[in-house]
Design an enzyme around this catalytic site. Structure first.
Site, mmCIF file in Angstrom:
data_model
loop_
_atom_site.group_PDB
_atom_site.id
_atom_site.type_symbol
_atom_site.label_atom_id
_atom_site.label_comp_id
_atom_site.label_asym_id
_atom_site.label_seq_id
_atom_site.Cartn_x
_atom_site.Cartn_y
_atom_site.Cartn_z
ATOM 1 N N SER A 125 26.455 19.221 0.069
ATOM 2 C CA SER A 125 26.557 20.687 0.045
ATOM 3 C C SER A 125 27.450 21.153 1.177
ATOM 4 O O SER A 125 27.454 20.570 2.273
ATOM 5 C CB SER A 125 25.176 21.325 0.191
ATOM 6 O OG SER A 125 25.295 22.726 0.358
ATOM 7 N N TYR A 184 17.240 22.026 4.531
ATOM 8 C CA TYR A 184 18.181 21.712 3.463
ATOM 9 C C TYR A 184 19.522 21.305 4.067
ATOM 10 O O TYR A 184 20.106 20.279 3.692
ATOM 11 C CB TYR A 184 18.353 22.916 2.546
ATOM 12 C CG TYR A 184 19.352 22.690 1.433
ATOM 13 C CD1 TYR A 184 19.018 21.912 0.332
ATOM 14 C CD2 TYR A 184 20.623 23.260 1.485
ATOM 15 C CE1 TYR A 184 19.931 21.698 -0.699
ATOM 16 C CE2 TYR A 184 21.542 23.054 0.465
ATOM 17 C CZ TYR A 184 21.189 22.274 -0.625
ATOM 18 O OH TYR A 184 22.103 22.060 -1.639
#
Length: 257
Positions: free
Chosen positions: A142, A156
């Site tokens: 990501s 995350y």
């Protein structure tokens, strides 16, 4: 399509929705036989399976719990048994726990690490036992590994940052064997769980050079390239595809006063 992946065998984790489905479709359209894992929604998995089969390739849907190491290994072994080997592994499955530090639980932390980091390592370790020279491992990371513009994304972002180091380290291990490993880092992408409209989406678009969400097909195109012979000299790379989201600070500094 050019069928550049004809006779290749791939496993995509988390392939029953979103980016994972886009990757399954693209690899199949390029001629690869494709297995994919799913954890729930068997009806959706069946649809993805049938779509791949209509492209004339072998396909398999494997129910697996990515938080369980034994289940991850079993999905790799089943892929090898059903497809006759494995040439491409796409570690796509991921979970997202969004909360401030005082609201996050240890269970949130453990599950994030188990699925987003440990499962990637476990699947890779299991797959390379069967991979020959020319194999490709692609992790879906990501852009948040490098830029976190909202509160609550700490664990995350941490888990996706771990994939950066893993790709660099494993590139050294696997390079002598002719196996590449790379990390694709998407920015905001349109999926059923991440709609491109609404207050949150508008906030993100303001931070992007291209003021729109990306598509699963654009991410799948990058994955297909990295799985192809054309990308044989790329390994240990963290490749960002985020519409200029990570370029925000430089863009901002050049705005006229």
């Amino acid at each position: 399509m050019s069928h550049t992946l004809k006779n290749k065998r791939a496993l995509v984790t988390g392939g029953s929705r979103g980016i994972g489905t886009g990757i399954v479709n693209r690899l199949a359209s390029e001629g690869a036989d494709v297995a994919f894992t799913y954890s729930s929604s068997p009806d959706r998995a069946k649809e993805v399976l049938q779509a791949a089969q209509t492209l004339g390739v072998r396909a398999s849907a494997i129910k697996a719990d990515s938080a369980n190491a034994s289940s991850v290994v079993a999905s790799v072994e089943r892929t090898v048994a059903e497809l006759g080997g494995i040439d491409i592994l796409v570690n796509n499955v991921s979970v997202l726990a969004i909360a401030r530090i005082d609201e996050l639980t240890l269970a949130d932390f453990d599950r994030t690490i188990d699925v987003n980091v440990r499962a990637v390592f476990v699947a890779t370790q299991a797959a390379v036992k069967h991979m020959k020279e020319g194999g490709h491992i692609i992790n879906i990371g990501s852009t948040n590994a490098e830029r976190m513009p909202f509160t609550g994304g700490s664990i995350y972002a941490m888990s996706k940052s771990a994939l950066q180091g893993l790709a660099k380290g494993l590139a050294r291990d696997l390079g002598p064997r002719g196996i590449t490993i790379n990390n694709v880092q998407p920015g905001p992408i349109t999926t059923d769980m991440n709609p491109p409209e609404g207050e949150f989406a508008q906030m993100l678009k303001k931070l992007m050079a291209l003021p729109r969400y990306g598509t699963v097909e654009e991410i799948a195109g990058m994955v297909a390239y990295l799985a192809s012979p054309e990308a044989a000299f790329i390994t240990g790379a963290n490749l960002t595809i985020d519409g200029g989201f990570s370029a925000y600070s430089s863009l901002r500094s050049k705005q006229p006063q």
